[in-house]
Design a protein around this motif. Structure first.
Motif, PDB file in Angstrom:
ATOM      1  N   HIS A  98      26.503  28.441 -24.565  1.00 59.27           N
ATOM      2  CA  HIS A  98      26.295  29.853 -24.039  1.00 59.27           C
ATOM      3  C   HIS A  98      26.016  31.224 -25.197  1.00 59.27           C
ATOM      4  CE1 HIS A  98      27.581  33.694 -22.270  1.00 59.27           C
ATOM      5  NE2 HIS A  98      26.518  33.591 -21.382  1.00 59.27           N
ATOM      6  N   VAL A  99      26.952  31.086 -26.052  1.00 62.05           N
ATOM      7  CA  VAL A  99      26.844  32.076 -26.996  1.00 62.05           C
ATOM      8  C   VAL A  99      25.482  31.747 -27.985  1.00 62.05           C
ATOM      9  CG1 VAL A  99      27.733  32.648 -29.388  1.00 62.05           C
ATOM     10  CG2 VAL A  99      29.302  32.402 -27.486  1.00 62.05           C
ATOM     11  N   ALA A 100      25.182  30.483 -28.011  1.00 60.93           N
ATOM     12  CA  ALA A 100      23.590  30.262 -28.783  1.00 60.93           C
ATOM     13  C   ALA A 100      22.859  30.800 -28.122  1.00 60.93           C
ATOM     14  CB  ALA A 100      23.680  28.754 -29.023  1.00 60.93           C
ATOM     15  N   ALA A 101      22.781  30.486 -26.452  1.00 56.73           N
ATOM     16  CA  ALA A 101      21.631  31.006 -26.000  1.00 56.73           C
ATOM     17  C   ALA A 101      21.582  32.674 -25.651  1.00 56.73           C
ATOM     18  CB  ALA A 101      21.810  30.487 -24.546  1.00 56.73           C
ATOM     19  N   LYS A 102      22.653  33.144 -25.905  1.00 55.78           N
ATOM     20  CA  LYS A 102      22.985  34.965 -25.779  1.00 55.78           C
ATOM     21  C   LYS A 102      22.142  35.182 -26.876  1.00 55.78           C
ATOM     22  CE  LYS A 102      26.789  36.749 -25.530  1.00 55.78           C
ATOM     23  NZ  LYS A 102      28.409  37.120 -25.106  1.00 55.78           N
ATOM     24  N   LEU A 103      22.436  34.699 -28.129  1.00 54.29           N
ATOM     25  CA  LEU A 103      21.879  35.129 -29.380  1.00 54.29           C
ATOM     26  C   LEU A 103      20.534  34.881 -29.565  1.00 54.29           C
ATOM     27  CD1 LEU A 103      24.351  33.858 -32.344  1.00 54.29           C
ATOM     28  CD2 LEU A 103      23.441  36.191 -31.558  1.00 54.29           C
ATOM     29  N   ALA A 104      19.856  33.833 -29.009  1.00 57.28           N
ATOM     30  CA  ALA A 104      18.537  33.428 -28.989  1.00 57.28           C
ATOM     31  C   ALA A 104      17.823  34.547 -27.817  1.00 57.28           C
ATOM     32  CB  ALA A 104      18.218  32.178 -28.508  1.00 57.28           C
ATOM     33  N   ALA A 105      18.483  34.941 -26.710  1.00 57.97           N
ATOM     34  CA  ALA A 105      17.976  35.678 -26.134  1.00 57.97           C
ATOM     35  C   ALA A 105      17.943  37.197 -26.704  1.00 57.97           C
ATOM     36  CB  ALA A 105      18.725  35.809 -24.694  1.00 57.97           C
ATOM     37  N   SER A 106      18.853  37.591 -27.392  1.00 58.80           N
ATOM     38  CA  SER A 106      18.936  38.771 -28.048  1.00 58.80           C
ATOM     39  C   SER A 106      17.820  38.882 -29.060  1.00 58.80           C
ATOM     40  CB  SER A 106      20.108  39.069 -28.719  1.00 58.80           C
ATOM     41  OG  SER A 106      21.242  39.033 -28.000  1.00 58.80           O
ATOM     42  N   ALA A 107      17.648  37.650 -29.706  1.00 59.58           N
ATOM     43  CA  ALA A 107      16.521  37.705 -30.673  1.00 59.58           C
ATOM     44  C   ALA A 107      15.304  37.817 -30.118  1.00 59.58           C
ATOM     45  CB  ALA A 107      16.480  36.451 -31.355  1.00 59.58           C
ATOM     46  N   ARG A 108      14.861  37.168 -29.005  1.00 56.50           N
ATOM     47  CA  ARG A 108      13.810  37.367 -28.178  1.00 56.50           C
ATOM     48  C   ARG A 108      13.535  38.795 -27.614  1.00 56.50           C
ATOM     49  NH1 ARG A 108      13.769  32.731 -29.858  1.00 56.50           N
ATOM     50  NH2 ARG A 108      12.883  34.335 -31.605  1.00 56.50           N
ATOM     51  N   VAL A 109      14.570  39.513 -27.281  1.00 60.64           N
ATOM     52  CA  VAL A 109      14.403  40.852 -26.761  1.00 60.64           C
ATOM     53  C   VAL A 109      14.038  41.804 -27.993  1.00 60.64           C
ATOM     54  CG1 VAL A 109      15.550  42.887 -25.862  1.00 60.64           C
ATOM     55  CG2 VAL A 109      16.188  40.588 -24.777  1.00 60.64           C
ATOM     56  N   GLN A 110      14.562  41.451 -28.951  1.00 63.96           N
ATOM     57  CA  GLN A 110      14.478  42.435 -30.276  1.00 63.96           C
ATOM     58  C   GLN A 110      12.892  42.208 -30.768  1.00 63.96           C
ATOM     59  OE1 GLN A 110      17.274  42.194 -33.254  1.00 63.96           O
ATOM     60  NE2 GLN A 110      16.071  43.047 -34.561  1.00 63.96           N
ATOM     61  N   GLU A 111      12.524  40.887 -30.648  1.00 55.16           N
ATOM     62  CA  GLU A 111      11.275  40.470 -31.060  1.00 55.16           C
ATOM     63  C   GLU A 111      10.185  41.210 -30.173  1.00 55.16           C
ATOM     64  OE1 GLU A 111      10.004  36.055 -32.176  1.00 55.16           O
ATOM     65  OE2 GLU A 111       9.510  36.356 -30.161  1.00 55.16           O
ATOM     66  N   LEU A 150      43.723  32.544 -21.310  1.00 52.79           N
ATOM     67  CA  LEU A 150      43.246  31.296 -21.847  1.00 52.79           C
ATOM     68  C   LEU A 150      41.996  31.057 -22.501  1.00 52.79           C
ATOM     69  CD1 LEU A 150      46.436  28.609 -21.875  1.00 52.79           C
ATOM     70  CD2 LEU A 150      45.669  30.307 -23.899  1.00 52.79           C
ATOM     71  N   PRO A 151      41.140  30.564 -21.440  1.00 55.12           N
ATOM     72  CA  PRO A 151      39.685  30.148 -21.509  1.00 55.12           C
ATOM     73  C   PRO A 151      38.924  31.269 -22.323  1.00 55.12           C
ATOM     74  CG  PRO A 151      40.429  29.858 -19.195  1.00 55.12           C
ATOM     75  CD  PRO A 151      41.537  30.515 -19.854  1.00 55.12           C
ATOM     76  N   GLU A 152      39.459  32.767 -21.891  1.00 54.73           N
ATOM     77  CA  GLU A 152      38.930  34.013 -22.400  1.00 54.73           C
ATOM     78  C   GLU A 152      38.892  33.805 -23.886  1.00 54.73           C
ATOM     79  OE1 GLU A 152      38.709  38.016 -21.278  1.00 54.73           O
ATOM     80  OE2 GLU A 152      39.756  37.371 -19.544  1.00 54.73           O
ATOM     81  N   LEU A 153      40.268  33.528 -24.264  1.00 55.25           N
ATOM     82  CA  LEU A 153      40.700  33.193 -25.922  1.00 55.25           C
ATOM     83  C   LEU A 153      39.943  32.350 -26.388  1.00 55.25           C
ATOM     84  CD1 LEU A 153      42.804  34.688 -27.829  1.00 55.25           C
ATOM     85  CD2 LEU A 153      44.238  32.594 -27.080  1.00 55.25           C
ATOM     86  N   PHE A 154      39.761  31.290 -25.892  1.00 57.95           N
ATOM     87  CA  PHE A 154      38.879  30.135 -26.397  1.00 57.95           C
ATOM     88  C   PHE A 154      37.509  30.519 -26.594  1.00 57.95           C
ATOM     89  CE2 PHE A 154      41.417  26.981 -23.611  1.00 57.95           C
ATOM     90  CZ  PHE A 154      42.685  27.186 -24.546  1.00 57.95           C
ATOM     91  N   TYR A 155      36.752  31.402 -25.623  1.00 58.16           N
ATOM     92  CA  TYR A 155      35.648  31.625 -25.883  1.00 58.16           C
ATOM     93  C   TYR A 155      35.578  32.791 -27.071  1.00 58.16           C
ATOM     94  CZ  TYR A 155      31.140  33.730 -24.470  1.00 58.16           C
ATOM     95  OH  TYR A 155      29.843  34.546 -24.390  1.00 58.16           O
ATOM     96  N   PHE A 156      36.390  33.779 -26.794  1.00 51.90           N
ATOM     97  CA  PHE A 156      36.218  34.670 -27.841  1.00 51.90           C
ATOM     98  C   PHE A 156      36.568  34.082 -29.415  1.00 51.90           C
ATOM     99  CE2 PHE A 156      37.073  37.837 -24.442  1.00 51.90           C
ATOM    100  CZ  PHE A 156      35.974  38.093 -24.517  1.00 51.90           C
ATOM    101  N   SER A 192      41.731  20.963 -21.704  1.00 50.34           N
ATOM    102  CA  SER A 192      40.076  20.904 -21.146  1.00 50.34           C
ATOM    103  C   SER A 192      39.389  22.049 -22.237  1.00 50.34           C
ATOM    104  CB  SER A 192      39.902  21.373 -19.999  1.00 50.34           C
ATOM    105  OG  SER A 192      40.390  22.860 -19.764  1.00 50.34           O
ATOM    106  N   ARG A 193      40.221  22.196 -23.345  1.00 50.85           N
ATOM    107  CA  ARG A 193      39.787  23.336 -24.134  1.00 50.85           C
ATOM    108  C   ARG A 193      38.523  22.863 -24.756  1.00 50.85           C
ATOM    109  NH1 ARG A 193      42.730  26.250 -29.190  1.00 50.85           N
ATOM    110  NH2 ARG A 193      40.807  27.142 -30.245  1.00 50.85           N
ATOM    111  N   LYS A 194      38.225  21.623 -25.210  1.00 46.51           N
ATOM    112  CA  LYS A 194      37.214  20.804 -25.957  1.00 46.51           C
ATOM    113  C   LYS A 194      35.979  21.176 -25.096  1.00 46.51           C
ATOM    114  CE  LYS A 194      38.204  18.920 -30.031  1.00 46.51           C
ATOM    115  NZ  LYS A 194      39.578  18.776 -30.358  1.00 46.51           N
ATOM    116  N   ILE A 195      36.159  20.794 -23.719  1.00 46.08           N
ATOM    117  CA  ILE A 195      35.046  20.849 -23.065  1.00 46.08           C
ATOM    118  C   ILE A 195      34.723  22.140 -22.817  1.00 46.08           C
ATOM    119  CG2 ILE A 195      34.164  20.341 -20.658  1.00 46.08           C
ATOM    120  CD1 ILE A 195      36.426  18.240 -20.290  1.00 46.08           C
ATOM    121  N   GLN A 196      35.497  23.340 -22.635  1.00 44.43           N
ATOM    122  CA  GLN A 196      35.183  24.699 -22.585  1.00 44.43           C
ATOM    123  C   GLN A 196      34.574  25.138 -23.544  1.00 44.43           C
ATOM    124  OE1 GLN A 196      38.156  26.950 -20.766  1.00 44.43           O
ATOM    125  NE2 GLN A 196      39.554  25.262 -20.337  1.00 44.43           N
ATOM    126  N   GLU A 197      35.062  24.807 -24.837  1.00 53.31           N
ATOM    127  CA  GLU A 197      34.555  25.138 -25.998  1.00 53.31           C
ATOM    128  C   GLU A 197      32.966  24.906 -26.057  1.00 53.31           C
ATOM    129  OE1 GLU A 197      38.135  26.280 -28.948  1.00 53.31           O
ATOM    130  OE2 GLU A 197      37.027  24.315 -29.270  1.00 53.31           O
TER     131      GLU A 197
END
Ligand code: ATP
Length: 580
Positions: free
Chosen positions: A192-205, A301-307, A181-186
């Motif tokens: 989620h990572v992209a949304a986290k980055l976008a949110a950080s950018a909005r906070v900074q802005e 394992l899922p944590e590893l995929f995430y990181f 299920s790695r592909k689905i999880q990734e």
């Protein structure tokens, strides 16, 4: 280089440390079995009266002693494990952070156009922290658990392969569920990572723009944008947890079914007289024990995929080729020549500089003027090799600057920018950036020449006053004076002044002009100026329009022509008489 070393972006030392950490973790896992064996022996001795035997108290005391030794061994293994995994991985993390920051310093400026500050901060802090976590918490434990489980499986199989098979048959099935299920999880994790980055950018802005937001009464509007991005991040975080949770929980359920299977096989063998009760009891105790590290593996394992997503982002950044060049070449002549230079910031957009050919003779003062957006700052950035030209070439003393190391090239230039960047350091430290070898006396002399003394006199600790983040407490003019002091201290043969006196009041400007005169004496100078009266005495004035040279000459020559310069000059002179 091994695949693991490459995947984790480890130095040779880091990889060696990782192998030691895996060994230490495996040792810790095996040491954990010792108290269990002693306990088992203890129980077997205690239940002897039930089978007609007698408890040997000598053996019981010996087992007690062995138990104490086992506990001490477990403690020592954990201590060793801690040092080898946590301490080493944080040391590796620090080395990676420094090398990423070093790498970023040498990247072409075009990278900073495509990546924003949040992206790069996340690279240095977040992604490296992820790789630290992977190195300290995931990889050693993952390998150690896999090794110890395989060893225990082999040992049990020697004793009774049928029971061993019953215990371990569910393990590969459980793993397959998580791995497949790695592909689905990734896919969910990447969102989620992209949304986290976008949110950080909005906070900074939001924080950076708080003054404008308040001044323009945009609190509600900008806050809504921020809130939306934070909500999106939350939504995707939940989706990700559910997405991975479904697979991990299914895998764990299948794994736990192994307990039932072991009981079933065990009781069948017991009733058939093929296994005794005590060994069966031991197998049943083991099955519960052995599944604990497997469950840990399944959640790791899922944590590893995430990181891995963060690590890949970092690898992509490190794969960008830095600007290189000769760092030894000594320049003795400082004629600057641009030959048919073409340049655009964005490859798909119109060219910002088109067929520019100009010459700035050594020791002369050349001014670049022109309407806003005509490309004046761009030309100065190209000369400083912040960007490389798309075609054509720029030479200094006959040397193509593309062949020179950017930092070495910079050692020949002092740059006074429109936007002055100050660091969270003292005034002294901020001026010292111009020349790290300078003595405090030299720094103070440069500061005085740049008229920084009245600003320093107002500060509680004088030159040792901390400026705070980007000198937020200083006015525009004060910041510019510090920047001029830096340039004076550097005393480089080429001086690039980009609107150096733009933020100064008339009184300040007069004194700063004197400081600038000292700075530029006998240097090759390129001044970018909006206020044309300040550069009327320049040796040559180059008028840019839409990235091309519209005209050039001295002030008098240009005024004699009825061109763009004369038009701009007349507008400015007339505007001096305006009042509100
Ligand atoms: P000003 O006098 O207003 O400072 P300038 O003559 O110095 O303007 P430049 O700053 O060189 O003009 O900009 C020239 C053009 O390049 C402008 O259209 C600007 O929008 C664009 N530009 C400048 N910097 C970048 C950048 N980092 N990325 C993309 N485009 C840029």
């Amino acid at each position: 280089m091994s695949k693991l070393q490459e995947a984790m972006m480890l130095t040779d030392k880091g990889y060696g440390d990782l192998k030691k950490a895996i060994f230490a973790c495996t040792l810790t896992n095996f040491s954990a079995i010792l108290p269990a064996i002693v306990m088992m022996q203890f129980i077997m001795e205690l239940v002897k009266p039930f089978s007609g035997g007698a408890v040997s108290w000598t053996k019981m005391w010996l087992l007690f002693g062995a138990g104490v030794v086992a506990v001490i061994l477990v403690f020592l293994c954990h201590k060793n494990d801690y040092r080898k995994t946590y301490v080493n991985s944080y040391m590796q993390g620090e080395a990676t952070r420094v090398s990423v920051a070093e790498h970023i310093r040498r990247l072409p400026m075009s990278v900073f156009n495509s990546k924003d500050l949040t992206d790069l901060t996340t690279n240095i802090m977040g992604d490296v922290a992820n790789s630290e976590h992977v190195l300290s918490h995931l990889v050693p434990e993952l390998f150690a658990n896999a090794i110890s489980i395989t060893c225990i499986c082999a040992l049990l199989a020697v004793y009774d392969w049928r029971m061993a098979l019953a215990i371990f048959i569910s393990v590969p099935v459980a793993f397959c569920i998580v791995v497949l299920s790695r592909k689905i999880q990734e896919r969910i994790s990447r969102k989620h990572v992209a949304a986290k980055l976008a949110a950080s950018a909005r906070v900074q802005e939001y924080i950076e723009g708080i003054k404008v937001i308040r001044a323009c009464n945009m609190d509600g509007e900008r806050f809504a944008v921020l809130e939306r991005s934070l909500r999106e991040m939350m939504r995707l975080a939940i989706k990700m947890e559910v997405g991975t949770g479904v697979f991990v929980t299914s895998a764990q359920t299948i794994l736990q079914a192994g307990i039932g299977l072991t009981v079933l096989v065990g009781t069948t063998l017991l009733t058939g007289g093929q296994i005794a009760f005590i060994p069966l009891l031991i197998f049943l105790l083991i099955v519960v024990q052995i599944y604990a590290p497997v469950i840990v593996l399944l959640t790791l394992l899922p944590e590893l995929f995430y990181f891995q997503i963060g690590i890949k982002r970092m690898r992509d950044l490190l794969d960008i080729k830095p600007m290189t060049g000769d760092a030894e070449k000594v320049l003795s002549n400082f004629d600057i020549v641009c030959e048919n230079v073409n340049f655009s910031y964005n490859k798909d957009a119109e060219q910002t500089i088109k067929g520019l050919s100009i010459s700035i003779p050594a020791g002369s003062l050349t001014a670049l003027v022109g309407p806003s957006g005509s490309g004046k700052s761009t030309v100065s950035r190209l000369i400083a090799r912040f960007w490389d030209t798309d075609s054509g070439r720029i030479t200094i003393g006959g040397q193509d600057i593309k062949t020179m190391d950017p930092e070495h090239l910079m050692s020949y230039m002092s740059f006074v920018f429109q936007d002055v960047v100050l660091f969270n350091d003292t005034i002294l430290g901020n001026i010292r950036i111009g020349n790290r070898e300078a003595t405090p006396e030299q720094i103070i002399a440069a500061a005085k020449a740049a008229r920084c003394d009245d600003l320093v006199d107002k500060l509680p600790d004088g030159y040792n006053t901390m400026l705070g983040e980007n000198g937020a407490t200083l006015s525009g003019g004060e910041r510019q004076r510090i920047s001029i002091a830096r340039a004076l201290l550097k005393n480089a043969p080429i001086v690039l002044l980009d609107e150096a006196t733009a933020s100064l009041d008339p009184e300040n400007e007069a004194s700063i002009q004197q400081a600038i005169s000292t700075l530029i004496a006998n240097k090759t100078v390129l001044v970018i100026a909006h206020r044309l009266r300040t550069i009327a005495g320049a040796d040559n004035i180059i008028v840019l329009d839409k990235g091309q040279v519209a005209e050039q000459g001295t002030h008098d020559e240009l005024m004699a022509r009825d061109g763009l310069y004369r038009k701009l000059y007349t507008i400015q002179t007339e505007s001096l008489g305006w009042s509100v």
